[in-house]
Design a protein around this motif. Structure first.
Motif, mmCIF file in Angstrom:
data_model
loop_
_atom_site.group_PDB
_atom_site.id
_atom_site.type_symbol
_atom_site.label_atom_id
_atom_site.label_comp_id
_atom_site.label_asym_id
_atom_site.label_seq_id
_atom_site.Cartn_x
_atom_site.Cartn_y
_atom_site.Cartn_z
ATOM 1 N N LEU A 13 0.823 -1.209 0.000
ATOM 2 C CA LEU A 13 0.000 0.000 0.000
ATOM 3 C C LEU A 13 0.859 1.262 0.000
ATOM 4 C CD1 LEU A 13 -2.975 -0.836 2.389
ATOM 5 C CD2 LEU A 13 -3.071 -0.382 -0.065
ATOM 6 N N ALA A 14 1.955 1.240 0.735
ATOM 7 C CA ALA A 14 2.841 2.399 0.768
ATOM 8 C C ALA A 14 3.429 2.672 -0.612
ATOM 9 C CB ALA A 14 3.952 2.183 1.795
ATOM 10 N N ALA A 15 3.847 1.618 -1.306
ATOM 11 C CA ALA A 15 4.397 1.782 -2.647
ATOM 12 C C ALA A 15 3.328 2.280 -3.610
ATOM 13 C CB ALA A 15 4.982 0.448 -3.131
ATOM 14 N N TRP A 16 2.123 1.732 -3.461
ATOM 15 C CA TRP A 16 1.009 2.178 -4.316
ATOM 16 C C TRP A 16 0.692 3.650 -4.060
ATOM 17 C CZ3 TRP A 16 -3.860 3.987 -2.878
ATOM 18 C CH2 TRP A 16 -4.780 4.122 -3.917
ATOM 19 N N TRP A 17 0.657 4.047 -2.787
ATOM 20 C CA TRP A 17 0.381 5.442 -2.441
ATOM 21 C C TRP A 17 1.412 6.379 -3.068
ATOM 22 C CZ3 TRP A 17 -2.716 9.046 -0.306
ATOM 23 C CH2 TRP A 17 -2.128 10.214 0.191
ATOM 24 N N GLU A 18 2.666 5.982 -3.007
ATOM 25 C CA GLU A 18 3.748 6.812 -3.544
ATOM 26 C C GLU A 18 3.531 7.120 -5.025
ATOM 27 O OE1 GLU A 18 7.260 8.990 -3.271
ATOM 28 O OE2 GLU A 18 6.202 7.970 -1.636
ATOM 29 N N GLU A 190 -7.179 6.299 0.614
ATOM 30 C CA GLU A 190 -7.136 6.560 -0.822
ATOM 31 C C GLU A 190 -7.576 5.329 -1.618
ATOM 32 O OE1 GLU A 190 -5.671 9.444 -3.910
ATOM 33 O OE2 GLU A 190 -6.728 9.426 -2.005
ATOM 34 N N LEU A 191 -7.158 4.162 -1.166
ATOM 35 C CA LEU A 191 -7.561 2.936 -1.852
ATOM 36 C C LEU A 191 -9.080 2.785 -1.817
ATOM 37 C CD1 LEU A 191 -6.102 0.407 -3.170
ATOM 38 C CD2 LEU A 191 -6.734 -0.792 -1.072
#
Length: 218
Positions: A13-18, A190-191
């Motif tokens: 999720l952190a990578a996706w958010w970035e 956000e997801l």
């Protein structure tokens, strides 16, 4: 405490958010704590895309609590425009007056003080603590509840107020680091807003589809 699967989900999720976070003007440290609070109040029951122009104009006109506290009520209602529920605008001004009078124009930095402000509930206080002050605290809104219920329990989140089970799960999954917990809150929210939506979720675009209990359960 997070297990290995939980940690893997957090990293994904952190990578996706970035790479996928929407570039909203109150994000990424570009707004004051007061600006973050205004964005949260405006976003209640309102789509983010509609909020952006109103928030931008509002903050240009009344950049802090003192400015809003002294504004004529009629101008405040007019500036709220078509965001809906104009009572929110008046409560926001009540909040601004309390902040100006009791806290010398600066938002208090504790949850108990924030939640005691006019028009500020659990979600808004928690969001300000996390997104504005970088504190480790579980933020629980409809989007977060839906993502956590689907991904970790394999079921739909119920309507109404958050249950004790949902609150305990949100607290258990919150990363230990202050900084990482902020990213987690932002990414899960956000997801839920852009991918794991209530109707027609975009599971093929979800970064944690492979770990989702809801999909495993069919």
């Amino acid at each position: 405490m997070m297990n290995d699967t939980d940690t893997d989900i957090a990293l994904r999720l952190a990578a996706w958010w970035e790479s996928n976070a929407r570039d909203l003007p109150w994000r990424f440290g570009r707004a004051t704590a007061w600006g973050v609070l205004v964005s949260e109040v405006m976003s209640q029951q309102t789509q983010m895309s509609r909020v952006v122009p109103y928030w931008t104009a509002w903050m240009e006109r009344w950049p802090d609590a003192r400015a809003l506290a002294d504004a004529p009520k009629a101008e405040v209602i007019t500036a709220w425009g078509r965001l809906g529920y104009p009572r929110r605008a008046l409560r926001l001004q009540e909040c601004a007056r309390t902040v100006a009078e009791r806290y010398d124009g600066e938002l208090p930095r504790t949850y108990d003080e924030l939640v005691a402000l006019p028009g500020v509930g659990d979600y808004t206080a928690s969001a300000v603590m996390s997104f504005a002050f970088g504190e480790r605290i579980a933020v629980i809104d409809t989007n977060i509840r839906r993502v956590l219920a689907r991904a970790f329990r394999g079921e739909e989140s119920l309507g109404g107020s958050a249950s004790q089970v949902e609150r305990e799960m949100a607290r258990r999954l919150l990363p230990e680091s202050d900084k990482v917990s902020v990213v987690w809150n932002q990414a899960v929210m956000e997801l839920g807003a852009t991918v794991c939506m209530a109707k027609a979720p975009l599971c093929e675009s979800c970064p944690i589809a492979g770990q989702c209990a809801f999909l495993r359960n069919g």
